[in-house]
Scaffold this motif. Structure first.
Motif, short mmCIF file in Angstrom:
data_model
loop_
_atom_site.label_atom_id
_atom_site.label_comp_id
_atom_site.label_asym_id
_atom_site.label_seq_id
_atom_site.Cartn_x
_atom_site.Cartn_y
_atom_site.Cartn_z
N UNK A 514 2.96 -7.18 3.64
CA UNK A 514 2.56 -8.37 3.92
C UNK A 514 1.34 -8.39 4.82
N UNK A 515 1.09 -7.01 5.30
CA UNK A 515 -0.24 -6.94 5.90
C UNK A 515 -1.57 -7.03 5.20
N UNK A 516 -1.25 -6.67 3.83
CA UNK A 516 -2.43 -6.44 2.86
C UNK A 516 -2.28 -7.78 2.22
N UNK A 517 -1.27 -8.50 2.13
CA UNK A 517 -1.21 -9.64 1.23
C UNK A 517 -0.59 -9.50 0.10
N UNK A 518 0.35 -8.38 -0.14
CA UNK A 518 0.65 -8.09 -1.43
C UNK A 518 2.16 -8.62 -1.63
N UNK A 519 2.46 -9.37 -2.54
CA UNK A 519 3.68 -9.97 -2.94
C UNK A 519 4.81 -8.71 -3.05
N UNK A 520 5.96 -8.90 -2.61
CA UNK A 520 6.98 -7.96 -3.02
C UNK A 520 8.40 -8.70 -3.19
N UNK A 521 9.11 -8.16 -4.48
CA UNK A 521 10.22 -8.82 -4.98
C UNK A 521 11.22 -8.34 -3.83
#
Length: 541
Positions: A514-521
């Motif tokens: 979330x800090x680096x703006x990467x979506x995770x399923x």
């Protein structure tokens, strides 16, 4: 090693960016695991530490982080940190397990080996992420943003494997003599060559005893060890030239690992490209010191002060480069002190296991009692997963299993035994990890394919080492001294926040994502993004 770090810092000077709630993602994520850094140690030494650990403690500091699972060992613990998943999902149920279907005589499996390679064994293995069933944050980041770099540096191969994953630009770890890699076709960077040379020179020299701070002097009490081991507690870390094993179990080892990490950051210009980069750093000296001397004496005291100093040097180096970096520091597991010193400190029930609790010895006893030939039981010590000999008939296995489970459950040093069937039927734990029952902790380590026929959990304050000639203390229990670890987040300008709420190490990856703006399923991990950390905006659940 400190001089090496400071020399690197002199090449460029800059200013670290100040933090703001609306700041863009950091350019570099530094994920650090300090092997065997329990929250008990963190709580004890935190008021005395003003270097690197002291800096991180002034960020967002969770003192009640949890490696929630039962198998609180190096490989399972590291597998949770950058994957967002528990061992039941990563497949890394222990440092070693058994696969009795193998054709090779060595039925053991090392967590970071590829046993498909001809000639590989659980002790002389080919290093590989083969057993890791899930991607790491670095794997996901490189897939989404090919310009990002993913680097891992560690004092143990399994630390670098489990935190780095598969999609690595560089991965280096200690093999007992120097830093090596499993990556094929990767040219050896200049920084690695320089670090290898510096480390070889350090090992080749006699090392005088370290000077001890006043607090460590108070802990410098010689304690005799049962089981054939040498007395511990004097501290100092004096070392003869050429003694690589003692180098590994000394503060110098973390200094070398951090020097390599720092030099790779500089050579690869990590944190200065178009995308966020990740470097995972596994610091192993605290674990080797704990195993060799216990956690309550002058040796661990010296290690804590040295680690704090070396981390401080490392962070000041990053500051001097003007890199916008975020640090996360945690541990793969905690640890307990030696029972001999625990008894001196008012824990009368602290004991070592007798050798008859080891799986091999229990198998011999049961074989003689039941008239069964063969090993009967396979187990890596006196606790954890136990496997029934597959050469026995189905009827013999059933008889041996019933007798073994009954024998372990009746032993006064055993807290619980759960069968494979009981764990398969149990639900995966939910809620706060400090509230999980014993079977939930064991379920978090359970894999239907790799776990044993039953798992043995020892009582609190039991050290599962009978022969102390190599190591005097260890970890791996379901108790909080092994499960509870600090989880610290820091970025320049972040306001101090001391958090007592319990979170899991599996929560780290989605929080960093979330800090680096990467979506995770979220359906493919066990952890959750942690709310109320400055600069972190968690996805809506």
């Amino acid at each position: 090693m400190r001089k090496f770090l400071l020399a690197l810092a002199a090449t460029t000077v800059g200013v670290s960016p100040s933090f703001a709630q609306s700041a863009p993602p950091p350019k570099l994520v530094v994920a650090i695991s300090v092997d065997q850094l329990s929250s008990d140690l963190f709580d004890e030494y935190r008021p005395q530490l003003f270097g690197g650990i002291g800096r991180l403690a002034r960020g967002t500091a969770f003192r009640n982080g949890y490696q929630g699972h039962n198998a609180s060992e190096t490989c399972p613990g590291h597998s949770t940190i950058m994957t967002g998943s528990r061992p039941s999902r990563t497949g890394i149920i222990a440092n070693y397990w058994f696969d009795l279907s193998q054709q090779r005589s060595d039925k053991g499996v090392y967590c970071a080996e590829d046993e498909r390679v001809q000639g590989s064994s659980s002790t002389a293995y080919t290093v590989s992420p083969y057993h890791l069933r899930v991607p790491t944050l670095g794997d996901l980041l490189k897939a989404a943003r090919p310009g990002s770099r993913n680097v891992a540096v560690a004092g143990k191969d399994r630390s670098a494997i489990m935190m780095g994953g598969r999609a690595l630009d560089q991965r280096w770890y200690w093999d007992g003599k120097t830093f090596v890699t499993d990556l094929k076709g990767v040219a050896v960077p200049r920084s690695v060559i320089a670090t290898r040379t510096a480390v070889a020179q350090a090992i080749a020299q006699d090392r005088p005893a370290l000077q001890m701070p006043a607090l460590c002097q108070q802990k410098a009490r010689i304690v005799p060890i049962e089981g054939g081991g040498a007395p511990v507690g004097g501290g100092a870390f004096a070392r003869k030239a050429g003694d690589a094993r003692s180098f590994r179990a000394s503060p110098e080892f973390d200094g070398a690992t951090l020097a390599l990490a720092a030099s790779l950051i500089e050579e690869m210009q990590l944190g200065r490209g178009p995308s966020t980069d990740i470097i995972s750093v596994g610091l192993s000296a605290t674990d080797f010191v704990g195993h060799s001397y216990g956690t309550g004496g002058a040796e661990t005291c010296l290690q804590m002060f040295s680690l704090d100093r070396d981390l401080g040097d490392f962070f000041r180096l990053l500051d001097s480069k003007g890199i916008d970096y975020l640090v996360m520091l945690t541990s793969d597991h905690g640890g307990q002190d030696i029972p001999e010193r625990k008894r001196l400190n008012g824990v009368p029930g602290a004991v070592r296991v007798p050798s008859d609790l080891y799986g091999k010895e229990m198998g011999k006893t049961l074989g003689a009692k039941l008239g069964l030939k063969g090993p009967v039981l396979y187990g890596d010590g006196a606790f954890g997963d136990m496997y029934l000999d597959r050469s026995l008939s189905a009827g013999e296995r059933a008889k041996a299993k019933a007798a073994a489970v009954a024998a372990y459950r009746a032993h006064p040093l055993v807290e619980a035994v759960f069968t494979h069937e009981e764990l398969r039927a149990a639900k995966s734990p939910t809620g706060s990890p400090d509230k999980w029952s014993l079977i939930e902790r064991a379920r978090a380590s359970f894999d239907d394919e790799r776990s044993g026929d039953f798992v043995v959990l020892l009582k609190p304050d039991v050290t599962p080492i009978a022969d102390t000639k190599s190591y005097v203390s260890t970890h791996g229990s379901p108790w909080d001294y092994d499960r509870r670890v600090p989880i610290l987040f820091w970025r320049a300008g972040m306001a101090a926040s001391n958090r007592d709420d319990a979170i899991e190490t599996a929560d780290i990856m989605p929080t960093l994502a979330a800090t680096i703006g990467l979506p995770v399923d979220a359906s493919k991990i066990d952890g959750e993004c942690v709310d109320n950390i400055q600069g972190v905006t968690c996805p809506v659940r």
